[in-house]
Design a protein around this motif. Structure first.
Motif, PDB file in Angstrom:
ATOM      1  N   HIS A  25       5.234  -7.032   1.394  1.00  0.00           N
ATOM      2  CA  HIS A  25       5.010  -6.312   0.208  1.00  0.00           C
ATOM      3  C   HIS A  25       3.737  -6.829  -0.593  1.00  0.00           C
ATOM      4  O   HIS A  25       2.829  -6.317  -0.925  1.00  0.00           O
ATOM      5  N   LEU A  29      -0.023  -5.807  -1.671  1.00  0.00           N
ATOM      6  CA  LEU A  29      -0.690  -5.584  -3.053  1.00  0.00           C
ATOM      7  C   LEU A  29      -1.563  -6.272  -3.297  1.00  0.00           C
ATOM      8  O   LEU A  29      -2.750  -6.129  -3.854  1.00  0.00           O
ATOM      9  N   PHE A  39      -2.646   0.849  -8.088  1.00  0.00           N
ATOM     10  CA  PHE A  39      -1.442   1.145  -7.335  1.00  0.00           C
ATOM     11  C   PHE A  39      -0.323   1.095  -8.436  1.00  0.00           C
ATOM     12  O   PHE A  39      -0.492   0.492  -9.521  1.00  0.00           O
ATOM     13  N   THR A  41       4.179   0.264  -8.023  1.00  0.00           N
ATOM     14  CA  THR A  41       5.202  -0.111  -7.044  1.00  0.00           C
ATOM     15  C   THR A  41       6.408   0.324  -7.694  1.00  0.00           C
ATOM     16  O   THR A  41       6.786   0.473  -8.945  1.00  0.00           O
ATOM     17  N   ILE A  62       5.027   1.238  -2.377  1.00  0.00           N
ATOM     18  CA  ILE A  62       3.689   0.904  -2.951  1.00  0.00           C
ATOM     19  C   ILE A  62       3.106   2.327  -3.195  1.00  0.00           C
ATOM     20  O   ILE A  62       3.052   3.321  -2.040  1.00  0.00           O
TER      21      ILE A  62
END
Length: 66
Positions: A25, A29, A39, A41, A62
């Motif tokens: 993850h 990012l 973005f 999350t 995401i």
């Protein structure tokens, strides 16, 4: 002011990546951040047992702008 309201209320987001692995993850990012892609999350927690200790798992999502 109108641009701000338009951006907040009319921006569409689509699911870009989902994983249960926290390392994957955060590496995703970092790639998005380096590319300059906006973005956001969300984390979905599947806590189990008393206090969430047993069977604890989280799925990370995401989202990117459409």
């Amino acid at each position: 002011m109108l641009k701000f309201l338009k951006r907040v209320f009319f921006t569409r987001w689509e699911l870009y990546h989902t994983t249960a692995n926290v390392d994957q993850h955060f590496s995703m990012l970092e790639e998005l951040r380096d590319s300059g892609i906006d973005f956001k999350t969300k984390g979905l927690n599947f806590g189990g047992g008393y206090g969430g200790g047993s069977g604890f798992s989280t799925v990370y999502h995401i989202y990117t702008k459409k």
